[in-house]
Design a protein around this motif. Structure first.
Motif, short mmCIF file in Angstrom:
data_model
loop_
_atom_site.label_atom_id
_atom_site.label_comp_id
_atom_site.label_asym_id
_atom_site.label_seq_id
_atom_site.Cartn_x
_atom_site.Cartn_y
_atom_site.Cartn_z
N MET A 230 11.35 -7.69 77.56
CA MET A 230 10.66 -6.40 77.49
C MET A 230 11.30 -5.50 76.43
SD MET A 230 10.20 -3.57 80.44
CE MET A 230 10.50 -4.86 81.66
N ARG A 231 10.69 -5.42 75.29
CA ARG A 231 11.18 -4.53 74.24
C ARG A 231 11.08 -3.09 74.71
NH1 ARG A 231 8.01 -3.72 69.92
NH2 ARG A 231 6.84 -5.60 70.36
N ARG A 232 12.09 -2.30 74.42
CA ARG A 232 12.03 -0.92 74.87
C ARG A 232 12.82 -0.06 73.90
NH1 ARG A 232 9.44 -0.38 80.04
NH2 ARG A 232 8.06 -1.20 78.47
N ASP A 233 12.30 0.01 72.66
CA ASP A 233 12.94 0.86 71.67
C ASP A 233 12.03 2.04 71.34
OD1 ASP A 233 11.17 0.21 69.38
OD2 ASP A 233 12.04 -1.77 69.60
N ILE A 234 12.56 2.95 70.57
CA ILE A 234 11.84 4.19 70.31
C ILE A 234 10.58 3.97 69.49
CG2 ILE A 234 13.11 4.78 68.21
CD1 ILE A 234 13.12 7.67 69.24
N PHE A 235 10.56 2.95 68.65
CA PHE A 235 9.37 2.68 67.83
C PHE A 235 8.22 2.17 68.69
CE2 PHE A 235 12.84 2.47 64.75
CZ PHE A 235 12.34 3.28 63.75
N GLN A 236 8.56 1.37 69.67
CA GLN A 236 7.53 0.90 70.60
C GLN A 236 7.08 2.06 71.49
OE1 GLN A 236 8.21 0.15 74.12
NE2 GLN A 236 6.28 -0.89 74.59
N ALA A 237 8.00 2.95 71.76
CA ALA A 237 7.68 4.09 72.62
C ALA A 237 6.64 5.01 71.98
CB ALA A 237 8.95 4.88 72.94
N ILE A 238 6.78 5.25 70.69
CA ILE A 238 5.84 6.18 70.03
C ILE A 238 4.60 5.48 69.51
CG2 ILE A 238 7.71 7.74 69.35
CD1 ILE A 238 7.24 6.64 66.45
N ALA A 239 4.48 4.18 69.76
CA ALA A 239 3.30 3.43 69.29
C ALA A 239 2.05 3.85 70.06
CB ALA A 239 3.53 1.94 69.43
N ASP A 240 2.22 4.27 71.29
CA ASP A 240 1.08 4.65 72.11
C ASP A 240 0.72 6.13 71.91
OD1 ASP A 240 -0.66 3.80 74.61
OD2 ASP A 240 0.10 5.82 74.98
N PRO A 241 -0.56 6.42 71.61
CA PRO A 241 -0.98 7.79 71.34
C PRO A 241 -0.77 8.74 72.52
CG PRO A 241 -2.87 6.32 71.47
CD PRO A 241 -1.65 5.46 71.45
N THR A 242 -0.95 8.24 73.73
CA THR A 242 -0.72 9.09 74.90
C THR A 242 0.75 9.48 74.98
OG1 THR A 242 -2.52 8.02 76.12
CG2 THR A 242 -0.89 9.26 77.41
N ARG A 243 1.63 8.53 74.72
CA ARG A 243 3.06 8.84 74.77
C ARG A 243 3.44 9.83 73.67
NH1 ARG A 243 3.78 3.33 76.65
NH2 ARG A 243 4.17 2.50 74.57
N ARG A 244 2.84 9.70 72.49
CA ARG A 244 3.14 10.67 71.43
C ARG A 244 2.70 12.07 71.87
NH1 ARG A 244 1.18 6.71 68.11
NH2 ARG A 244 -0.74 7.80 67.55
N ALA A 245 1.56 12.14 72.51
CA ALA A 245 1.06 13.44 72.98
C ALA A 245 1.98 14.01 74.06
CB ALA A 245 -0.36 13.29 73.51
N ILE A 246 2.47 13.14 74.93
CA ILE A 246 3.40 13.59 75.98
C ILE A 246 4.66 14.16 75.35
CG2 ILE A 246 4.94 12.77 77.81
CD1 ILE A 246 2.74 10.82 78.67
N ILE A 247 5.17 13.48 74.34
CA ILE A 247 6.37 13.95 73.65
C ILE A 247 6.14 15.33 73.06
CG2 ILE A 247 7.85 13.54 71.64
CD1 ILE A 247 7.49 10.53 72.17
N THR A 248 5.00 15.51 72.41
CA THR A 248 4.67 16.80 71.81
C THR A 248 4.55 17.89 72.87
OG1 THR A 248 3.49 15.68 70.03
CG2 THR A 248 3.05 18.02 70.33
N LEU A 249 3.92 17.53 73.99
CA LEU A 249 3.76 18.47 75.10
C LEU A 249 5.11 18.94 75.61
CD1 LEU A 249 1.00 17.32 77.63
CD2 LEU A 249 1.21 19.52 76.49
N ILE A 250 5.97 17.98 75.89
CA ILE A 250 7.25 18.28 76.52
C ILE A 250 8.22 18.96 75.54
CG2 ILE A 250 9.27 17.23 77.63
CD1 ILE A 250 7.50 15.31 78.98
N ALA A 251 7.98 18.76 74.26
CA ALA A 251 8.83 19.42 73.26
C ALA A 251 8.71 20.93 73.41
CB ALA A 251 8.43 18.99 71.86
N ILE A 252 7.55 21.38 73.82
CA ILE A 252 7.30 22.82 73.96
C ILE A 252 7.92 23.34 75.24
CG2 ILE A 252 5.52 24.59 74.13
CD1 ILE A 252 3.67 22.55 72.67
N GLN A 253 7.70 22.61 76.33
CA GLN A 253 8.27 23.03 77.60
C GLN A 253 8.40 21.86 78.56
OE1 GLN A 253 4.23 24.64 79.80
NE2 GLN A 253 5.50 26.07 78.64
N ALA A 254 9.43 21.88 79.38
CA ALA A 254 9.60 20.84 80.39
C ALA A 254 8.41 20.86 81.33
CB ALA A 254 10.90 21.07 81.15
N MET A 255 8.01 19.69 81.79
CA MET A 255 6.82 19.61 82.64
C MET A 255 6.98 18.56 83.72
SD MET A 255 3.75 19.91 79.84
CE MET A 255 2.43 20.27 80.99
N THR A 256 6.19 18.73 84.79
CA THR A 256 6.16 17.73 85.86
C THR A 256 5.09 16.68 85.55
OG1 THR A 256 4.50 18.88 87.16
CG2 THR A 256 6.80 19.53 87.50
#
Lengths: 112, 112
Positions: free
Chosen positions: A1-27
């Motif tokens: 199971m590859r689990r590096d940062i490049f694979q992490a940002i490959a998914d558009p939903t995950r990129r959006a989550i990162i952008t969301l959380i960059a602004i404020q911590a969320m549940t």
DNA sequence: TTTATGCGAAACCATTCGGTTGCAAATATA
DNA sequence: TATATTTGCAACCGAATGGTTTCGCATAAA
């Protein structure tokens, strides 16, 4: 199971989550409200992002706030750096170097 | 079939190919010599990289030289830019902003 | 204490992914 | 012309991926 940062940002939903959380911590629930997918699906994305140390959990009662480990993003920036050098110095002499290619043989394994 | 630049760089072999070709244009066989995988496998990676416009083909006789479209790499850099702003200005006040979260409800769909 | 809420984990499913094998087309060489 | 080289493409395969459904465990609220 590859689990590096490049694979992490490959998914558009995950990129959006990162952008969301960059602004404020969320549940997880608050995050899931922003997408057309289930809370459980978001939860799996959060797990992946946490496993590669892009997110950190902070338990507050029964809620879990996810915060962005901004420093981890630098790893991507560091990989891009080599290419930034190329385009910033207008290193567009790729055609010139093209002639050398035939000599390059049996060089050692190339790894990232 | 997703085919964007983030998915393209998710694979370590493809990242290595990009780095290789950044130095000099190469043919599929020459590229494959650098990896522990088959020529056909490399060929598939080249296809993916070409489809998302990271590589360009240049036919020379029966050989095909692949060159890097360095400008395309900027797209990644542009996405990282927002986070670079955060870590460069030492914007580590995420805890402060944490209190606002409960009000954020039913906002419009979030897309990348 | 009973009920509701927030969350992660496990099981399952269809799709995608990375790889191999085999083949055909085009070009270079004998 | 006959043969060898370079390459892309299609078919196939096991593993990984992203999603859903279901469940159980905490914690908060009634």
């Amino acid at each position: 199971m590859r689990r590096d940062i490049f694979q992490a940002i490959a998914d558009p939903t995950r990129r959006a989550i990162i952008t969301l959380i960059a602004i404020q911590a969320m549940t997880p629930n608050a995050i899931a409200d922003n997408f057309n997918t289930s809370r459980q699906s978001v939860s799996k994305h959060l797990r992946i992002l946490t496993e590669c140390e892009l997110l950190k959990q902070e338990q507050k009662g029964r809620e879990i706030y996810y915060t962005l480990e901004i420093g981890k993003m630098k790893e991507i920036d560091q990989w891009i750096e080599q290419f930034r050098k190329i385009w910033e110095t207008r290193f567009d002499q790729l055609d010139i170097v093209l002639a050398n290619i035939k000599n390059k043989k049996d060089e050692q394994q190339f790894t990232i």
